[in-house]
Structure formats: structure tokens, C-alpha cells
Design a protein around this motif. Structure first.
Motif, PDB file in Angstrom:
ATOM      1  N   PRO A 148       7.161   3.703   6.985  1.00  0.00           N
ATOM      2  CA  PRO A 148       7.235   2.975   5.721  1.00  0.00           C
ATOM      3  C   PRO A 148       8.625   2.384   5.503  1.00  0.00           C
ATOM      4  CG  PRO A 148       7.464   5.313   5.331  1.00  0.00           C
ATOM      5  CD  PRO A 148       7.134   5.169   6.790  1.00  0.00           C
ATOM      6  N   ALA A 149       8.704   1.421   4.632  1.00  0.00           N
ATOM      7  CA  ALA A 149      10.007   0.868   4.278  1.00  0.00           C
ATOM      8  C   ALA A 149      10.755   1.812   3.347  1.00  0.00           C
ATOM      9  CB  ALA A 149       9.834  -0.492   3.599  1.00  0.00           C
ATOM     10  N   ARG A 150       9.988   2.569   2.520  1.00  0.00           N
ATOM     11  CA  ARG A 150      10.597   3.435   1.517  1.00  0.00           C
ATOM     12  C   ARG A 150       9.893   4.791   1.494  1.00  0.00           C
ATOM     13  NH1 ARG A 150       8.998   0.383  -3.385  1.00  0.00           N
ATOM     14  NH2 ARG A 150       7.444  -0.500  -1.969  1.00  0.00           N
ATOM     15  N   PHE A 151      10.664   5.835   1.200  1.00  0.00           N
ATOM     16  CA  PHE A 151      10.127   7.204   1.171  1.00  0.00           C
ATOM     17  C   PHE A 151      10.742   7.922  -0.022  1.00  0.00           C
ATOM     18  CE2 PHE A 151       9.225  11.518   2.111  1.00  0.00           C
ATOM     19  CZ  PHE A 151       8.319  11.600   3.165  1.00  0.00           C
ATOM     20  N   MET A 155       0.843  -1.191   0.000  1.00  0.00           N
ATOM     21  CA  MET A 155       0.000   0.000   0.000  1.00  0.00           C
ATOM     22  C   MET A 155       0.883   1.247   0.000  1.00  0.00           C
ATOM     23  SD  MET A 155      -2.997   1.095   2.704  1.00  0.00           S
ATOM     24  CE  MET A 155      -3.784  -0.507   2.521  1.00  0.00           C
ATOM     25  N   ILE A 156       0.481   2.249  -0.795  1.00  0.00           N
ATOM     26  CA  ILE A 156       1.271   3.466  -0.971  1.00  0.00           C
ATOM     27  C   ILE A 156       0.493   4.676  -0.456  1.00  0.00           C
ATOM     28  CG2 ILE A 156       2.350   4.997  -2.683  1.00  0.00           C
ATOM     29  CD1 ILE A 156       2.597   2.517  -4.507  1.00  0.00           C
ATOM     30  N   LEU A 157       1.194   5.587   0.201  1.00  0.00           N
ATOM     31  CA  LEU A 157       0.613   6.862   0.608  1.00  0.00           C
ATOM     32  C   LEU A 157       1.215   7.952  -0.268  1.00  0.00           C
ATOM     33  CD1 LEU A 157      -1.158   8.552   2.516  1.00  0.00           C
ATOM     34  CD2 LEU A 157       0.850   8.789   4.014  1.00  0.00           C
ATOM     35  N   LEU A 158       0.357   8.721  -0.928  1.00  0.00           N
ATOM     36  CA  LEU A 158       0.794   9.788  -1.824  1.00  0.00           C
ATOM     37  C   LEU A 158       0.219  11.114  -1.367  1.00  0.00           C
ATOM     38  CD1 LEU A 158       1.988  10.894  -4.523  1.00  0.00           C
ATOM     39  CD2 LEU A 158      -0.182  10.232  -5.610  1.00  0.00           C
ATOM     40  N   THR A 159       1.086  12.093  -1.140  1.00  0.00           N
ATOM     41  CA  THR A 159       0.620  13.450  -0.843  1.00  0.00           C
ATOM     42  C   THR A 159       0.655  14.272  -2.131  1.00  0.00           C
ATOM     43  OG1 THR A 159       2.779  14.477  -0.367  1.00  0.00           O
ATOM     44  CG2 THR A 159       1.722  13.233   1.425  1.00  0.00           C
ATOM     45  N   GLY A 160      -0.185  15.288  -2.204  1.00  0.00           N
ATOM     46  CA  GLY A 160      -0.197  16.154  -3.379  1.00  0.00           C
ATOM     47  C   GLY A 160      -0.765  15.508  -4.623  1.00  0.00           C
ATOM     48  N   ALA A 161      -1.672  14.559  -4.451  1.00  0.00           N
ATOM     49  CA  ALA A 161      -2.208  13.811  -5.593  1.00  0.00           C
ATOM     50  C   ALA A 161      -3.094  14.650  -6.501  1.00  0.00           C
ATOM     51  CB  ALA A 161      -2.993  12.597  -5.101  1.00  0.00           C
ATOM     52  N   SER A 162      -3.540  15.811  -6.037  1.00  0.00           N
ATOM     53  CA  SER A 162      -4.400  16.652  -6.870  1.00  0.00           C
ATOM     54  C   SER A 162      -3.593  17.654  -7.690  1.00  0.00           C
ATOM     55  CB  SER A 162      -5.413  17.406  -5.991  1.00  0.00           C
ATOM     56  OG  SER A 162      -4.734  18.270  -5.087  1.00  0.00           O
ATOM     57  N   GLY A 163      -2.285  17.705  -7.469  1.00  0.00           N
ATOM     58  CA  GLY A 163      -1.449  18.640  -8.205  1.00  0.00           C
ATOM     59  C   GLY A 163      -1.064  18.138  -9.576  1.00  0.00           C
ATOM     60  N   THR A 211      -3.391   7.395  11.294  1.00  0.00           N
ATOM     61  CA  THR A 211      -3.751   6.312  10.389  1.00  0.00           C
ATOM     62  C   THR A 211      -3.460   4.974  11.033  1.00  0.00           C
ATOM     63  OG1 THR A 211      -3.357   5.345   8.203  1.00  0.00           O
ATOM     64  CG2 THR A 211      -1.472   6.360   9.296  1.00  0.00           C
ATOM     65  N   GLN A 212      -4.244   3.997  10.685  1.00  0.00           N
ATOM     66  CA  GLN A 212      -4.032   2.637  11.173  1.00  0.00           C
ATOM     67  C   GLN A 212      -3.355   1.771  10.112  1.00  0.00           C
ATOM     68  OE1 GLN A 212      -4.764   1.872  14.377  1.00  0.00           O
ATOM     69  NE2 GLN A 212      -5.340   4.049  14.526  1.00  0.00           N
ATOM     70  N   HIS A 213      -3.130   2.348   8.949  1.00  0.00           N
ATOM     71  CA  HIS A 213      -2.561   1.584   7.842  1.00  0.00           C
ATOM     72  C   HIS A 213      -1.041   1.556   7.912  1.00  0.00           C
ATOM     73  CE1 HIS A 213      -6.415   1.155   5.816  1.00  0.00           C
ATOM     74  NE2 HIS A 213      -6.627   2.451   5.978  1.00  0.00           N
ATOM     75  N   ALA A 214      -0.479   0.489   7.392  1.00  0.00           N
ATOM     76  CA  ALA A 214       0.972   0.376   7.243  1.00  0.00           C
ATOM     77  C   ALA A 214       1.287   0.552   5.755  1.00  0.00           C
ATOM     78  CB  ALA A 214       1.456  -0.982   7.727  1.00  0.00           C
ATOM     79  N   TYR A 215       2.076   1.572   5.441  1.00  0.00           N
ATOM     80  CA  TYR A 215       2.419   1.866   4.053  1.00  0.00           C
ATOM     81  C   TYR A 215       3.831   1.380   3.750  1.00  0.00           C
ATOM     82  CZ  TYR A 215      -1.678   4.875   4.354  1.00  0.00           C
ATOM     83  OH  TYR A 215      -2.952   5.344   4.540  1.00  0.00           O
ATOM     84  N   SER A 216       3.959   0.654   2.655  1.00  0.00           N
ATOM     85  CA  SER A 216       5.290   0.197   2.254  1.00  0.00           C
ATOM     86  C   SER A 216       6.078   1.328   1.607  1.00  0.00           C
ATOM     87  CB  SER A 216       5.173  -0.974   1.271  1.00  0.00           C
ATOM     88  OG  SER A 216       4.450  -0.579   0.106  1.00  0.00           O
ATOM     89  N   LEU A 217       5.364   2.298   1.004  1.00  0.00           N
ATOM     90  CA  LEU A 217       6.003   3.409   0.318  1.00  0.00           C
ATOM     91  C   LEU A 217       5.208   4.690   0.548  1.00  0.00           C
ATOM     92  CD1 LEU A 217       7.898   4.749  -1.809  1.00  0.00           C
ATOM     93  CD2 LEU A 217       6.367   3.846  -3.588  1.00  0.00           C
ATOM     94  N   VAL A 218       5.913   5.769   0.855  1.00  0.00           N
ATOM     95  CA  VAL A 218       5.319   7.100   0.929  1.00  0.00           C
ATOM     96  C   VAL A 218       5.973   7.957  -0.146  1.00  0.00           C
ATOM     97  CG1 VAL A 218       5.076   9.210   2.295  1.00  0.00           C
ATOM     98  CG2 VAL A 218       4.778   6.979   3.382  1.00  0.00           C
ATOM     99  N   VAL A 219       5.158   8.592  -0.980  1.00  0.00           N
ATOM    100  CA  VAL A 219       5.650   9.527  -1.992  1.00  0.00           C
ATOM    101  C   VAL A 219       5.135  10.910  -1.609  1.00  0.00           C
ATOM    102  CG1 VAL A 219       5.719  10.149  -4.433  1.00  0.00           C
ATOM    103  CG2 VAL A 219       5.624   7.723  -3.751  1.00  0.00           C
ATOM    104  N   ILE A 253      -0.350  12.577 -12.125  1.00  0.00           N
ATOM    105  CA  ILE A 253       0.314  11.647 -13.028  1.00  0.00           C
ATOM    106  C   ILE A 253       0.987  10.524 -12.245  1.00  0.00           C
ATOM    107  CG2 ILE A 253       2.151  11.468 -14.762  1.00  0.00           C
ATOM    108  CD1 ILE A 253       1.436  14.395 -15.523  1.00  0.00           C
ATOM    109  N   ILE A 254       1.584  10.867 -11.106  1.00  0.00           N
ATOM    110  CA  ILE A 254       2.199   9.853 -10.254  1.00  0.00           C
ATOM    111  C   ILE A 254       1.133   8.884  -9.729  1.00  0.00           C
ATOM    112  CG2 ILE A 254       3.359   9.472  -8.038  1.00  0.00           C
ATOM    113  CD1 ILE A 254       4.951  12.015  -8.555  1.00  0.00           C
TER     114      ILE A 254
END
Length: 297
Positions: free
Chosen positions: A96-99, A1-9, A47-55, A14-15
Motif C-alpha cells: 500500500p501507499a499508506r499504512f 481501496m482500503i484494507l481494514l483489519t479488526g473491523a468487528s472490534g 489477495t489480487q487487490h491493490a490497496y492504497s491504505l491499510v489500517v 467505528i473506523i
């Protein structure tokens, strides 16, 4: 699962589209359509979620601050927002494991030069540049402490549908006939396709590191002008000699920051400014497409 900030920009959209092809993407932002509604410049989230990647794509850019309050806004969004994002992830107990952090070549603080690499000093003096430098430094320490693989991508002009910033201003100027070209100026500028940035993020997140990303060709202003003119159905913009542009720049100096052109802005236009992406080519297999071949308005 991925967490993405700024998804409306511009870039975030595109990301998100690219990452959603292979994983579940949760978005975070101020808009009510986000999975997590939060203004990171003012508050944390839970959040209760565990994210493998945060962008982390959210950020403030494309404006010139005129007051101290406007300068402070860059730090509230770009630096303090990054801190609150990480504090929230720490509080969840599931870093997250990756950022991946979307940064900018503005951190180098250079207005002219060729093949500037990731080892160049971070000498940016604008509020935008300094806020990104501070965010990068914070992330380097936070990721080290929490065992997170950190990737920082420093971007130049970004090409894609309805681009913001200087490229968007060029398109609008040519469309409306309010754009002046300068004869004999073939300064090269680094540009990159937004879709290519999105595509390389998964690979980059696995490797980690700091990377400049460009299209490796670095088109000239006349090449970009001709491409935009052809796609808008307009003729090539009116070209004036350099001596006349310098004269207009000096007049603009007297008019202040409100002038569309001054000596400082002119200096940027006529100077080559390119960045070296050979590190990404070697370590990530970065094979970008030429903006002149792929860019569609």
C-alpha cells in the motif's frame, strides 16, 4: 481501496463506518463475514487487490495474562499477526501507499505522569505493551524498505458505545452498584472519542508519523463517574475515604490477582496519567471533542 483489519472490534466498527463514507473498504479477520477470512496470528493470506491504505486495527488487549501461554498469545496476535499481514502484502507485489497502525499508550510503560509525549522512551514491560512495541519497530523497517508512509496512533482509554477495558468496567460497576468512588481523588486520565480517532485517520495516513490522541481535556474520575451515573439513571457511587481504600488495597494484596482491588490497582486509580496530543494538533489539525460533552453509553 482500503484494507481494514479488526473491523468487528469496538474501534474497528467505528473506523469502518467512517472510512466507508469515502472509499471502498475490504475487511480482514477470522469471522466469515469479512471480505478476507484469515487468522493473522496463525496464517498469511493472498489477495489480487491493490490497496492504497491499510489500517491495522486488529489486536489483543484488555486481559491480564496469568500463564506463559497467555503472555505468548499477545505476541502471536499483536506482533506476529502484524508480520504476517505485511508479508502477505509483500507477496501480492502491491504494497500500500499508506499504512496506519493502531497502537497504545501502554508502550510508554508509565503508571503516573502528565503530558507524556511521543518522545517518551518505550519502557512498557507487559506482554501487551512489548508486543505493540515490537510491532511498531517491525512496521517502521518494513514501511521504510517498501516506500510506505507509516502512521502510528497511540491511544489511551477510548470512549464510544459499549467500550471495553477499564471504562467499560467502570460503567458496569456503576450500573450494578458494585463501584466504589474514592473521596478527594481528582486524578486526571486521558480519554478520546472513538469517532474522533476514526475521523482523523485519512489525514494522518497522508502525513505519516507517530501521534498520541486524546480529547485534550483529560477528565477526572469524579467527572466520569458523574457522567456515567447520570446516563444510567443511578445515583453517584458510594465514596469511601482514601485511608479506607488503602486498607482495602492491602487486604487485596494478600488475596492475590483475583482481588478486585489491591495496592497496585489503587495506585493507578489515584494517580494522574495524561498524554500530550499537541503534535497531532499542530501537524494534523486535530480538534477533538470533549468526552464529557459527547460520550453516550
Amino acid at each position: 481501496m482500503i484494507l481494514l483489519t479488526g473491523a468487528s472490534g469496538f474501534l474497528g466498527k467505528i473506523i469502518r463506518e467512517e472510512l466507508a463514507k469515502s472509499d471502498l473498504v475490504h475487511t480482514l479477520g477470522r469471522d466469515a463475514l469479512n471480505d478476507i477470512v484469515c487468522d493473522l496470528s496463525k496464517e498469511r493470506f493472498s489477495t489480487q487487490h491493490a490497496y492504497s491504505l491499510v489500517v491495522h486495527c486488529a489486536g489483543k488487549a484488555h486481559s491480564v495474562p496469568k500463564t506463559e501461554e497467555e503472555k505468548a498469545a499477545f505476541f502471536q496476535v499483536n506482533y506476529e499477526g502484524t508480520v504476517r499481514l505485511c508479508q502477505s502484502l509483500s507477496a501480492s507485489g502491491k504494497p500500500p501507499a499508506r499504512f496506519v497502525f493502531i497502537s497504545t499508550v501502554a508502550v510508554y510503560g508509565v503508571e503516573a505522569g502528565a503530558a507524556i509525549s511521543e518522545t517518551h522512551p518505550l519502557a512498557g514491560t507487559t506482554a501487551y505493551a512489548q508486543s505493540k512495541v515490537q510491532a511498531e519497530a517491525f512496521l517502521a523497517e518494513w514501511c521504510k524498505v517498501n516506500g510506505v508512509t507509516l502512521s502510528i496512533v497511540r491511544l489511551p482509554l477510548i470512549a464510544g458505545p459499549n467500550p471495553p477495558g477499564n471504562l467499560g468496567a467502570m460503567i458496569n460497576g456503576i450500573k450494578t452498584g458494585r463501584y466504589l468512588s474514592i473521596k478527594g481523588v481528582n486524578a486526571r486520565k486521558s480519554v478520546v472519542m472513538a469517532a474522533d480517532v476514526a475521523t482523523i485517520i485519512p489525514r494522518m495516513s497522508e502525513v505519516g508519523g507517530i501521534y498520541n490522541l486524546t480529547d485534550s481535556y483529560h477528565p477526572t474520575f469524579p467527572e466520569l463517574e458523574a457522567l456515567i451515573a447520570a446516563q444510567t439513571g443511578k445515583g453517584l457511587p458510594l465514596a469511601i475515604p482514601l485511608w479506607m481504600a488503602r486498607m482495602l488495597g492491602r487486604i487485596g494484596d494478600l488475596a492475590g490477582n483475583k482481588s478486585p482491588i489491591n495496592s497496585l490497582k489503587l495506585g493507578k486509580i489515584i494517580s494522574t496519567l495524561t498524554f500530550d496530543d499537541s503534535k497531532a494538533q499542530k501537524e494534523l489539525g486535530w480538534r477533538p471533542r470533549r468526552v464529557l460533552d459527547e460520550f453516550k453509553i
